[in-house]
Design a protein around this motif. Sequence first.
Motif, PDB file in Angstrom:
ATOM      1  N   ARG A  68       2.259   1.904  -3.445  1.00 55.65           N
ATOM      2  CA  ARG A  68       1.247   2.503  -4.329  1.00 55.65           C
ATOM      3  C   ARG A  68       1.058   3.971  -3.983  1.00 55.65           C
TER       4      ARG A  68
ATOM      5  N   SER B 274      -5.604   6.037  -1.752  1.00 59.74           N
ATOM      6  CA  SER B 274      -4.741   5.288  -0.825  1.00 59.74           C
ATOM      7  C   SER B 274      -5.450   4.939   0.473  1.00 59.74           C
TER       8      SER B 274
ATOM      9  N   ASP C  41       0.834  -1.208   0.000  1.00 58.01           N
ATOM     10  CA  ASP C  41       0.000   0.000   0.000  1.00 58.01           C
ATOM     11  C   ASP C  41       0.866   1.255   0.000  1.00 58.01           C
TER      12      ASP C  41
ATOM     13  N   ARG D 101       1.706   7.182  -6.486  1.00 63.83           N
ATOM     14  CA  ARG D 101       0.690   8.225  -6.686  1.00 63.83           C
ATOM     15  C   ARG D 101       1.229   9.597  -6.292  1.00 63.83           C
TER      16      ARG D 101
END
Length: 162
Positions: free
Chosen positions: A56, A144, A53, A60
């Motif tokens: 990611r 997120s 996570d 982003r």
Amino acid sequence: VFGQDLEALEREHEQACDGAVDVQKNGKSRKIRSTQNTMACIVLSWPGEMDADCKRWQARSVKWLQDTYGDQLKTVIRHDDEAFPHLHAFIVPDDLKAISLHPGDSAKQKAKADGLSPKEQNEAYKQSFRDWQDSYWDKVGKPSGLTRIGPGRRRLTRDQWN
């Protein structure tokens, strides 16, 4: 995680500052002040451990920074030296005036040029900065799974927040 290493950034920045001139109101050029802030740094923090996570979120965040600052974004590094992973983004503005990157200050200066009152200038400052933060949350925080405003801001108890 993006761009050049810190040593290369430092060399590029010093070269840009060495040859930089500022045009005064009277039209004369002079070397930029030694006290002028010529680079901005943004710190973005992930509220957990380094996992999929977080990676990611990192991707982003870098994408948002690139979209927001374009070629002025020079370097993004990740630190894992504290409780939570965080990113440091280094941005060198084309005019070497770091204040020009601050969304609130830009809005306040525009409001002042438009002849608005000091109160309206401050409102423009606050709204522009909120818009900048909302942009980050919309593109990075929300996908997120992060919240935009915590429980303290809305005066919720822990049970209500959960």
